[in-house]
Design an enzyme around this catalytic site. Structure first.
Site, PDB file in Angstrom:
ATOM      1  N   ARG A 279      13.699   9.406  -2.759  1.00  0.00           N
ATOM      2  CA  ARG A 279      13.079   8.863  -3.856  1.00  0.00           C
ATOM      3  C   ARG A 279      11.962   7.643  -3.597  1.00  0.00           C
ATOM      4  O   ARG A 279      12.687   6.647  -3.654  1.00  0.00           O
ATOM      5  CB  ARG A 279      13.655   8.932  -5.215  1.00  0.00           C
ATOM      6  CG  ARG A 279      12.849   8.609  -6.403  1.00  0.00           C
ATOM      7  CD  ARG A 279      13.665   8.152  -7.437  1.00  0.00           C
ATOM      8  NE  ARG A 279      13.894   6.670  -7.637  1.00  0.00           N
ATOM      9  CZ  ARG A 279      15.155   6.410  -7.839  1.00  0.00           C
ATOM     10  NH1 ARG A 279      16.130   7.020  -8.610  1.00  0.00           N
ATOM     11  NH2 ARG A 279      15.230   5.060  -7.789  1.00  0.00           N
ATOM     12  N   HIS A 283      12.956   5.919 -10.509  1.00  0.00           N
ATOM     13  CA  HIS A 283      13.526   6.829 -11.203  1.00  0.00           C
ATOM     14  C   HIS A 283      12.331   7.405 -12.138  1.00  0.00           C
ATOM     15  O   HIS A 283      12.000   8.584 -12.406  1.00  0.00           O
ATOM     16  CB  HIS A 283      14.829   6.743 -11.734  1.00  0.00           C
ATOM     17  CG  HIS A 283      15.455   7.750 -12.444  1.00  0.00           C
ATOM     18  ND1 HIS A 283      16.018   8.988 -12.064  1.00  0.00           N
ATOM     19  CD2 HIS A 283      15.429   7.907 -13.657  1.00  0.00           C
ATOM     20  CE1 HIS A 283      16.221   9.778 -12.905  1.00  0.00           C
ATOM     21  NE2 HIS A 283      16.065   9.176 -14.138  1.00  0.00           N
ATOM     22  N   TYR A 292      18.535  -2.376  -6.885  1.00  0.00           N
ATOM     23  CA  TYR A 292      19.733  -1.796  -6.706  1.00  0.00           C
ATOM     24  C   TYR A 292      19.581  -1.038  -5.080  1.00  0.00           C
ATOM     25  O   TYR A 292      20.537  -0.487  -4.851  1.00  0.00           O
ATOM     26  CB  TYR A 292      20.299  -0.417  -7.592  1.00  0.00           C
ATOM     27  CG  TYR A 292      19.203   0.281  -8.024  1.00  0.00           C
ATOM     28  CD1 TYR A 292      18.864   1.520  -7.221  1.00  0.00           C
ATOM     29  CD2 TYR A 292      18.418   0.166  -8.951  1.00  0.00           C
ATOM     30  CE1 TYR A 292      17.880   2.414  -7.459  1.00  0.00           C
ATOM     31  CE2 TYR A 292      17.611   1.340  -9.486  1.00  0.00           C
ATOM     32  CZ  TYR A 292      17.147   2.242  -8.587  1.00  0.00           C
ATOM     33  OH  TYR A 292      16.607   3.279  -9.050  1.00  0.00           O
TER      34      TYR A 292
END
Length: 385
Positions: A279, A283, A292
């Site tokens: 990705r 998100h 993160y």
């Protein structure tokens, strides 16, 4: 082998580490450098024109995604789920389908929707909040987006069992035999619904392909915390085969998905396809992935860009020139303009309209609720509060 915990061997020694390149089991037909390679079990059976068409699909779908992200940043959409970097996984799977197959998507399958002929403006309507999904699933055999994580895998399995009972599986008629394609992400694989769908699909030999886009991150949770073994190997525990394909390789993804769908249509049951990808974006547009994950990982995956490898292959083999690429870019610009204008022109729904879509025939109780809400709204007319 070391027995590190008293319960048996170290799983990493048995199954191998979760390699960043997908491991030796990764099915690949087009390398990141744009070179065609052979695989003993799978082959891309398309023409040169098919490869050009897949390239066009991916470029246009990326533009759809980039445009929608920009619209959200400008306040025109409430939220958007990006697919940046996952174009090959979605286009490859979408172009493996036959018209009679049925797709159950998550909320990120914009590329598959494109392949099924869903107007991108209908996708934007959902994220703008003007409808609950503006397309009829029966028009394109493409279900409405599912926000509840993993729930669509149960819907897909039930639908596939229905196809069995309707006699639309294993007849030998290529225009009749169908299958179901169920999309979900690596994070959803931890959900109970997904595992229950696996059990039912295996028990009833349902004609469903479980297509997992493993983009390495379930929001902020890395795949290493979700599974001790590669995801595709979980299928064996449920009694059906699993495969891991290079999800950034549109040729391999189409070949593997086509084979799995054919297997399902013939009545041989479910298959788990893990499309190993990444990705590149967030998100959703409410997420900040810099909190993160490391930028180094993103930079490494940029070198595996699914569109760039096809463009290199086409140019290197004389199948496309700069004019071809420029033409696709111009088409993408036109799509972007249509999306910008069309999104802003989407009509806001009537607040009372929601009562019309609960049941096929409105009940007396809902009529009372609707009338009461109408009176409430009317109380604000002429008010300057």
């Amino acid at each position: 082998m070391s027995h590190h915990n008293g319960f048996g061997p170290d799983l990493a020694e048995v199954f191998g580490p979760a390699q960043s390149d997908g491991g030796p089991e990764l099915i690949q037909l087009l390398t990141p450098e744009g070179e065609r390679v052979e695989h003993p079990d799978f082959a891309f059976d398309g023409t040169d024109q098919d490869v050009r068409d897949l390239y066009r699909d991916m470029v246009l779908v990326r533009r759809l995604d980039v445009e929608a992200t920009a619209l959200q940043r400008h306040g025109e959409l409430g939220i958007w789920a990006q697919l940046l970097g996952q174009e090959a996984a979605q286009i490859g799977a979408g172009r493996a389908l036959r018209p009679q197959d049925f797709v159950f998507p998550t909320y990120r399958e914009h590329g598959v929707a494109w392949c099924r002929g869903v107007d991108p403006l209908n996708l934007l309507g959902l994220f703008r909040g003007v409808d609950q999904g503006g397309w009829n699933p029966n028009d394109n055999n493409f279900g409405l987006y599912t926000i509840v994580i993993g729930a669509q895998t149960l819907h897909a399995t039930g639908y596939a069992m229905g196809m069995q009972r309707d006699g639309d599986v294993g007849t030998g008629d290529p225009d009749r035999d169908g299958a179901v394609l169920a999309h979900f992400g690596d994070g959803a694989s931890s959900q109970g619904d997904v595992n229950e769908a696996f059990i039912f699909a295996a028990s009833y030999n349902a004609p469903v392909v479980f297509f997992c886009q493993n983009n390495q991150w379930a929001i902020s949770e890395p795949i290493e915390r979700q599974s001790r073994i590669p995801l595709y190997q979980r299928a064996l525990g449920f009694g059906f085969p699993g495969l891991r394909v290079d999800g950034n390789d549109v040729l391999a993804t189409q070949a593997v998905t086509k084979a799995a769908l054919n297997r399902a249509r013939e009545g041989q049951g479910p298959t788990f396809v893990e499309a190993y990808t990444y990705r590149m974006g967030a998100h959703t547009t409410t997420d900040d992935p810099t909190r993160y994950r490391l930028s180094d990982d993103v930079e490494k995956w940029k070198l595996r860009d699914p569109i760039a490898r096809v463009e290199v292959y086409l140019k290197r083999n004389g199948l496309a020139d700069d004019d071809f690429v420029a033409g696709i870019k111009a088409e993408a610009d036109e799509l972007g303009a249509r999306l910008r204008e069309g999104c802003k022109a989407l009509q806001d729904p009537s607040p009372l309209g929601i009562f019309d879509h609960v049941y096929s025939e409105i009940t007396d109780e809902l009529v009372a609720q609707r009338d009461g809400y109408a009176d409430y709204l009317a109380s604000f007319e002429g008010s300057h509060a």
